[in-house]
Scaffold this motif. Structure first.
Motif, mmCIF file in Angstrom:
data_model
loop_
_atom_site.group_PDB
_atom_site.id
_atom_site.type_symbol
_atom_site.label_atom_id
_atom_site.label_comp_id
_atom_site.label_asym_id
_atom_site.label_seq_id
_atom_site.Cartn_x
_atom_site.Cartn_y
_atom_site.Cartn_z
ATOM 1 N N MET A 1 58.305 93.866 112.047
ATOM 2 C CA MET A 1 58.458 94.642 113.062
ATOM 3 C C MET A 1 60.133 94.145 113.501
ATOM 4 S SD MET A 1 57.437 96.845 115.544
ATOM 5 C CE MET A 1 58.311 97.431 116.817
ATOM 6 N N PHE B 1 70.369 99.021 113.162
ATOM 7 C CA PHE B 1 69.296 98.002 112.545
ATOM 8 C C PHE B 1 67.930 98.539 112.375
ATOM 9 C CE2 PHE B 1 72.164 94.192 113.470
ATOM 10 C CZ PHE B 1 73.340 94.797 112.552
ATOM 11 N N THR C 1 58.927 98.568 102.563
ATOM 12 C CA THR C 1 59.496 97.619 101.569
ATOM 13 C C THR C 1 58.263 96.589 101.023
ATOM 14 O OG1 THR C 1 60.015 96.265 103.648
ATOM 15 C CG2 THR C 1 61.760 97.237 102.355
ATOM 16 N N VAL D 1 58.471 94.605 97.587
ATOM 17 C CA VAL D 1 59.844 94.700 97.181
ATOM 18 C C VAL D 1 60.512 93.262 97.408
ATOM 19 C CG1 VAL D 1 62.338 95.666 97.449
ATOM 20 C CG2 VAL D 1 60.201 97.035 97.914
ATOM 21 N N GLU D 2 60.995 92.904 96.084
ATOM 22 C CA GLU D 2 61.875 91.349 96.364
ATOM 23 C C GLU D 2 62.928 91.483 96.973
ATOM 24 O OE1 GLU D 2 60.728 88.441 95.120
ATOM 25 O OE2 GLU D 2 58.822 89.337 94.865
ATOM 26 N N PRO D 3 63.223 90.595 97.799
ATOM 27 C CA PRO D 3 64.591 90.655 98.361
ATOM 28 C C PRO D 3 65.739 90.263 97.529
ATOM 29 C CG PRO D 3 63.441 88.692 98.999
ATOM 30 C CD PRO D 3 62.513 89.569 98.231
ATOM 31 N N THR D 4 67.065 90.958 97.602
ATOM 32 C CA THR D 4 68.314 90.879 96.641
ATOM 33 C C THR D 4 69.008 89.628 97.546
ATOM 34 O OG1 THR D 4 68.079 92.685 95.724
ATOM 35 C CG2 THR D 4 70.282 91.423 95.527
ATOM 36 N N PRO E 1 73.170 99.880 107.922
ATOM 37 C CA PRO E 1 72.737 98.816 108.536
ATOM 38 C C PRO E 1 72.366 97.637 107.649
ATOM 39 C CG PRO E 1 71.208 100.534 108.559
ATOM 40 C CD PRO E 1 72.609 101.080 108.238
ATOM 41 N N VAL E 2 71.954 97.785 106.208
ATOM 42 C CA VAL E 2 71.883 96.664 105.417
ATOM 43 C C VAL E 2 73.442 95.922 105.392
ATOM 44 C CG1 VAL E 2 71.670 96.106 102.941
ATOM 45 C CG2 VAL E 2 69.957 97.753 104.186
ATOM 46 N N LEU F 1 73.976 93.849 108.431
ATOM 47 C CA LEU F 1 73.238 92.420 108.623
ATOM 48 C C LEU F 1 73.446 91.536 107.530
ATOM 49 C CD1 LEU F 1 69.637 94.167 109.344
ATOM 50 C CD2 LEU F 1 70.928 92.388 110.763
ATOM 51 N N ALA G 1 62.590 89.754 110.279
ATOM 52 C CA ALA G 1 62.701 91.147 110.790
ATOM 53 C C ALA G 1 63.858 91.795 110.214
ATOM 54 C CB ALA G 1 62.364 91.319 112.249
ATOM 55 N N TYR G 2 65.223 91.128 110.414
ATOM 56 C CA TYR G 2 66.557 91.477 110.231
ATOM 57 C C TYR G 2 66.893 91.179 108.574
ATOM 58 C CZ TYR G 2 66.940 93.040 115.035
ATOM 59 O OH TYR G 2 66.837 93.720 116.142
ATOM 60 N N LYS H 1 64.525 91.673 105.649
ATOM 61 C CA LYS H 1 64.616 93.227 105.575
ATOM 62 C C LYS H 1 65.575 93.890 104.901
ATOM 63 C CE LYS H 1 62.077 97.118 106.451
ATOM 64 N NZ LYS H 1 60.709 97.634 106.074
ATOM 65 N N GLN I 1 67.667 92.434 103.068
ATOM 66 C CA GLN I 1 67.628 92.125 101.406
ATOM 67 C C GLN I 1 66.848 92.745 100.575
ATOM 68 O OE1 GLN I 1 67.029 87.642 101.803
ATOM 69 N NE2 GLN I 1 69.244 87.630 101.219
ATOM 70 N N LYS I 2 65.788 93.224 101.380
ATOM 71 C CA LYS I 2 64.798 94.071 100.455
ATOM 72 C C LYS I 2 65.248 95.492 100.279
ATOM 73 C CE LYS I 2 60.498 91.286 101.582
ATOM 74 N NZ LYS I 2 59.253 91.466 102.229
ATOM 75 N N VAL I 3 65.810 96.089 101.370
ATOM 76 C CA VAL I 3 66.345 97.458 101.322
ATOM 77 C C VAL I 3 67.447 97.271 100.293
ATOM 78 C CG1 VAL I 3 67.295 99.327 102.597
ATOM 79 C CG2 VAL I 3 65.467 97.890 103.617
ATOM 80 N N ARG I 4 68.217 96.242 100.439
ATOM 81 C CA ARG I 4 69.346 95.886 99.532
ATOM 82 C C ARG I 4 68.829 95.978 97.970
ATOM 83 N NH1 ARG I 4 73.573 90.859 98.757
ATOM 84 N NH2 ARG I 4 74.970 91.891 96.930
ATOM 85 N N THR I 5 67.730 95.637 97.887
ATOM 86 C CA THR I 5 67.062 95.796 96.627
ATOM 87 C C THR I 5 66.720 97.361 96.114
ATOM 88 O OG1 THR I 5 66.117 93.685 96.607
ATOM 89 C CG2 THR I 5 65.050 95.052 95.000
ATOM 90 N N LEU I 6 66.435 98.101 96.977
ATOM 91 C CA LEU I 6 65.941 99.571 96.757
ATOM 92 C C LEU I 6 67.218 100.292 96.557
ATOM 93 C CD1 LEU I 6 63.310 99.898 99.550
ATOM 94 C CD2 LEU I 6 62.932 99.798 97.260
ATOM 95 N N ARG J 1 69.984 98.960 95.403
ATOM 96 C CA ARG J 1 70.573 98.676 94.073
ATOM 97 C C ARG J 1 69.896 99.276 92.856
ATOM 98 N NH1 ARG J 1 69.085 94.436 90.759
ATOM 99 N NH2 ARG J 1 67.472 93.401 92.415
ATOM 100 N N LEU K 1 76.746 96.207 97.496
ATOM 101 C CA LEU K 1 75.503 95.891 97.980
ATOM 102 C C LEU K 1 74.490 95.970 96.311
ATOM 103 C CD1 LEU K 1 74.621 97.781 101.001
ATOM 104 C CD2 LEU K 1 74.907 95.303 100.885
#
Lengths: 100, 499
Positions: free
Chosen positions: A1, A41, A49, A52-55, B314-315, B318, B381-382, B385, B387-392, B394, B441
């Motif tokens: 959230m 944001f 996600t 999905v693994e974090p980068t 936003p990615v 953050l 939350a920030y 999240k 870092q995960k969108v960064r994966t997508l 990438r 990214l």
């Protein structure tokens, strides 16, 4: 959230964490900025996600090691030359505790 | 060297030509360096690209190059060519301010690895260039000292954060410069100033001695007159460095050797999401002429897609600030830099006052959002999240680069904007980098090359994005395009009739 709003008190708390003294006016301005950037944001909430693994880093490198060898330290005089206050051997900082 | 007309003609040549003249003995490295210093003296009061000029350091290096040549030593391909260094890279004994009051008066105590390398190949360092404070910004207006002007139109910004380096090369005050790129800070100013700029693959170039901003995004790279010069300088600075554990153990190819001019069969993907809404029509048209030119040379073009690119802003805002808030925690006024003169009740108050006095508004905004994103209750939350969108994102870039050899897009949605125009609207300013975030990214290389001018006479840049460690491919495409066009040889009117 993803939270969508932030109070002025939250911003003041973050400023204390970040070690940034702020005037009342600066806090107002920073609060306005937080509200605006949080809107951007919040868009991330729409992205799925799940799983999905974090980068954390673009390179997949881990545990980089080197030989543990003795090297020359940097020159003390040169390093102390940049100090706000020094006595030739040590960095000097203001007294922060009362004399006994 | 008092003959100004002669100096101008000389410095309008690309670095590789100047180096050839030096090697053949037609002109000395000292003469080229004196010409560069004279050009800085003449134009810097107007353009304000340099924070510090280092004539003694430069002339000493130039003389060493001339002496080496006189002894019959073989000189490297850039020996004797002056270079400007962004003021967030350490040059031993020289001021390193990051355009921040918190580092006003700070002298670097060692050379950055990239600086060590340009010195080792005999390149005279003529000075340190202006930037947005700690490389945070898109216009160089966030410098604590002064604003740099775009040599093409002095009322416009040069872009940022490497705006001083870009303006220095555009006005040919130095034939080459080093910059750093965290979200577009080499490519965006290169585009605004009509020059060539390369952000290398993450890990390609050592970050040792680069004052850190976003450590999983920052890369040092070349700002140059053309792709040949960018390839030559990249060859000097690239390669593993034991002092930077994130520098990659990947061999450095012969970048200049890869500039064959041949793009036959090369697949160029035009990024759909960066050719639509928000992109200035003049910029879009100009980028399409690049696609047509490459087709004419035997490349094929098609439509590529980076579906998550809308989330890049936003990615980036953050992850970059989160890393910045951590990196900039070191500025506490204890061992170097500014320290408050106010009497503080305790050490926390002393840090807080020191930092409040030393950092400018944009740096404070990023430290604050970064601290917020990493703080208890908001991390998942920030930061996580993002870092995960960064994966997508990438994975999108990697998929597009599976289908195509290079991606083509504008470098910036708009051309150089007016000084003061966006300075009070930080988020509108962030939009200037929407085309460049993805490469940082994803960790892949990106190149900006000049591809035309607006009706108002401002430079437009095209961006080529390549696969990780395939700088050679994007440089080859950029070079092939430059062989067929002359945008990169146009010079600002500021350089006068002699130009």
């Amino acid at each position: 959230m993803i939270p969508v709003s932030v109070t002025r008190d939250d911003v003041a708390h973050v400023a204390r964490l970040a070690r940034l003294a702020m005037s009342e006016q600066e806090l107002d301005q920073m609060h306005g900025y937080f509200e605006a950037i949080l809107e951007h944001f919040a868009k991330l909430a729409a992205v799925d996600t799940e799983g999905v693994e974090p980068t954390s880093h673009p390179l997949a490198r881990a545990n980089v090691t080197r030989e543990d060898c003795v090297t020359e330290p940097m020159d003390r005089t040169k390093l102390l030359a940049n100090a706000p206050l020094a006595d030739g051997e040590c960095f000097l900082v203001p007294q922060i505790m009362e004399d006994e | 060297m008092n003959d100004m007309a002669d100096d101008i003609g000389l410095l309008n040549r690309p670095a590789h030509e100047l180096a050839a003249l030096i090697r053949s003995g037609e002109i000395s490295a000292v003469a080229v360096t004196e010409a560069s210093l004279a050009r800085i003296e003449a134009l810097n009061p107007t353009v304000k690209a340099f924070l510090t000029v280092t004539p003694d350091l430069a002339l000493e290096a130039a003389k060493a190059t001339d002496d080496a040549l006189a002894r019959g030593e073989e000189l490297g391909p850039l020996a004797g060519v002056p270079i400007a260094i962004k003021d967030n890279l350490c040059v031993d004994g020289v001021l390193c301010t990051c355009a921040s009051k918190i580092l006003d008066g700070y002298r670097a105590v060692y050379d950055a690895t990239v600086v060590e390398r340009v010195k080792a190949v005999g390149m005279p360092i003529v000075g340190k260039t202006n930037l947005d404070e700690f490389a945070m910004g898109s216009s160089t207006e966030n410098s604590a000292f002064f604003v740099t002007h775009n040599p093409w139109d002095l009322s416009k910004v040069p872009g940022g954060s490497s705006g001083g380096s870009a303006a220095a090369v555009a006005a040919r005050m130095a034939p080459l410069a080093l910059g750093s790129d965290t979200g577009g800070s080499i490519r965006q100013p290169a585009s605004f100033c009509g020059i060539t700029g390369l952000k290398t693959t993450y890990g390609r170039v050592s970050r040792y001695g680069l004052v850190g901003y976003g450590s999983s995004l920052d890369q040092v790279g070349a700002l140059a007159a053309d792709c040949v010069d960018a390839a030559l300088l990249t060859a000097v600075i690239a390669g593993q460095d034991p002092r930077d554990t994130t520098s990659a153990d990947v061999p450095v190819p012969d970048y200049v050797g890869e500039l064959t001019g041949d793009v036959t069969g090369l697949r160029v993907g035009i990024v759909r999401e960066l050719m639509g809404e928000g992109i200035d029509p003049e910029v879009r048209e100009s980028v399409l002429t690049v696609a047509r030119a490459l087709e004419g040379m035997g490349a094929s073009t098609g439509e590529a897609s980076i579906p998550h690119i809308d989330y890049a802003l936003p990615v980036y805002y953050l992850i970059g600030p989160a890393e910045a808030s951590s990196n900039l925690a070191r500025f506490d006024g204890m061992r170097y830099g500014h320290r408050t003169k106010e009497r503080a009740a305790d050490h926390i108050e002393m840090y807080s006052r020191t930092r409040a006095e030393g950092f400018g508004p944009e740096v404070k905004r990023r430290i604050m959002t970064g601290t917020y994103a990493l703080s208890a209750g908001y991390y998942d939350a920030y930061y996580l999240k993002a870092q995960k969108v960064r994966t997508l994102l990438r994975l999108d870039v990697e998929a597009a680069l599976g289908q195509f050899d290079v991606l083509l897009s504008p470098t910036t949605p708009l051309t150089a904007f007016g000084i003061g125009e966006l300075v009070n609207d930080p988020i509108a300013m962030y939009m200037a980098d929407i085309c460049t975030f993805a490469a940082n990214l994803a960790g892949v290389p990106g190149l900006s090359v000049p591809c035309g001018f607006t009706k108002a006479g401002l430079p437009i840049g095209a961006q080529f994005t390549g696969r990780a460690f395939e700088e050679g491919t994007i440089l080859r495409v950029g070079d092939a395009y430059q062989r067929a066009t002359s945008h990169h040889t146009s010079l600002p009117g500021l350089l006068g009739a002699g130009g």
